[in-house]
Design an enzyme around this catalytic site. Structure first.
Site, PDB file in Angstrom:
ATOM      1  N   SER A   1       0.848  -1.201   0.000  1.00 19.05           N
ATOM      2  CA  SER A   1       0.000   0.000   0.000  1.00 19.05           C
ATOM      3  C   SER A   1       0.887   1.257   0.000  1.00 19.05           C
ATOM      4  CB  SER A   1      -0.954  -0.056   1.190  1.00 19.05           C
ATOM      5  OG  SER A   1      -1.975   0.903   1.067  1.00 19.05           O
TER       6      SER A   1
ATOM      7  N   GLU B   1     -10.144  -6.055  -4.318  1.00 18.96           N
ATOM      8  CA  GLU B   1      -9.117  -5.075  -3.961  1.00 18.96           C
ATOM      9  C   GLU B   1      -9.628  -3.644  -4.091  1.00 18.96           C
ATOM     10  OE1 GLU B   1      -6.117  -3.545  -2.836  1.00 18.96           O
ATOM     11  OE2 GLU B   1      -5.130  -5.345  -3.613  1.00 18.96           O
TER      12      GLU B   1
ATOM     13  N   HIS C   1      -7.307  -5.903   0.103  1.00 18.66           N
ATOM     14  CA  HIS C   1      -6.091  -5.100   0.120  1.00 18.66           C
ATOM     15  C   HIS C   1      -5.002  -5.755   0.978  1.00 18.66           C
ATOM     16  CE1 HIS C   1      -4.144  -1.327  -0.809  1.00 18.66           C
ATOM     17  NE2 HIS C   1      -3.955  -1.040   0.461  1.00 18.66           N
TER      18      HIS C   1
END
Length: 307
Positions: free
Chosen positions: A113, A250, A277
């Site tokens: 991320s 996602e 995620h």
């Protein structure tokens, strides 16, 4: 003379005088460093990486970035500290400082991320130290993410709930109970996507000053310093082998991941099924087996030519 075990927990002192928590675990010739998300999250999502990647001969280093829970936390209410530390350049150079302090070179860098933002920037600035790059649930710009996250909202919630959330956001009344419940619902479906995937604490470990500065209040409200971050024009310059891994359920758009796989010269794309995620938490069997195979196969190949 004090001799430290090459594995284990240690604090490194940065040139700026602050200290970062680090831990190295595992044995093997493949060196992997991980960069956590947030911004302002912690290293804990990587706690089991050395154990899961042990069959592949991977030694894993993880750390908490400046401001995060286990490392030093400057007073970010001080404008001088905001200017000095709350920018991408600082955090990219921090990665390089940690690498130097721990004596790591010719290594693989994994960014999850927000950590993927830093990993991309590191590869563009310090790529000579890398053997490979791993982007876990991160694309190369925020525009496509914002479009996708709002499409998800429109699909998940009723038109009335979407309008309510937008009204709350216009008023900046982010502590509204109904609004928070809707945001949490997004998290349960797309960020986590598993029954109990997150490390648990009795208090919040999020470095909220860091998160609010770069992101905003939550995943829908991208009003922070990251909003205009965009490396689409530059990722073709990443020449090291690159592994792109995304969850099948996602928050990041898979169309962008597919474009990146075609743009980065030596890229491999994997989609982790039944995962959001936080792929490594949602479907660890698939995530680690494919990551481990990519690492061993890539490491066995001769280095790519700089040209």
């Amino acid at each position: 003379m004090v001799k430290l075990n090459p594995n284990g927990t240690r604090f490194v002192t940065l040139p700026n005088g602050y200290h970062l928590w680090t831990q190295t675990q595992g044995r093997g010739q493949i060196r992997l460093m991980t960069l956590h998300g947030g911004p302002g999250g912690t290293n804990e999502v990587f706690e089991n990486f050395a154990q899961e990647l042990a069959p592949y001969g991977v030694r894993v280093t993880r750390y908490d970035q400046l401001g995060s829970f286990f490392s030093d936390q400057p007073d970010f209410s001080d404008p001088a500290n905001q200017k000095r530390f709350l920018n991408i350049d600082y955090f990219v150079d921090e990665v390089e400082n940690v690498r130097q302090q721990l004596g790591i070179d010719h290594f693989y860098l994994l960014g999850q991320s927000w950590g993927g933002v830093l990993a991309i920037e590191y590869a563009l600035k310090y790529g000579e130290h890398l053997k490979g790059l791993i982007l876990s649930s991160m694309i190369d710009n925020l525009d496509e993410y914002l479009v996708n996250i709002n499409k998800i909202r429109e699909k998940m919630f009723s038109p009335e709930d979407v309008a309510y959330m937008q009204q709350v956001e216009a008023r900046h009344a982010f502590d509204d109970a109904k609004y928070q419940a809707l945001v949490n619902e997004l998290g349960e479906h797309y960020l986590h996507h598993a029954a109990d995937p997150q490390p648990r604490h009795l208090i919040s470990t999020l470095a909220t000053p860091v998160y609010h500065h770069f992101q905003g209040d939550n995943e829908f409200v991208m009003v922070g310093a990251l909003k205009n971050w965009d490396r689409r024009a530059d990722i073709h310059r990443i020449t090291v082998p690159t592994y792109l891994t995304f969850g099948g359920h996602e928050t990041m758009p898979l169309t962008a991941a597919e474009r990146m796989a075609k743009t980065i010269p030596h890229a491999t794309l994997h989609v982790t099924p039944n995962a959001g995620h936080g792929q490594m938490l949602d479907n660890p069997t698939d995530y680690f087996s494919h990551l481990g195979q990519w690492l061993t196969q890539t490491d066995a190949k001769p280095p790519l030519s700089a040209n």
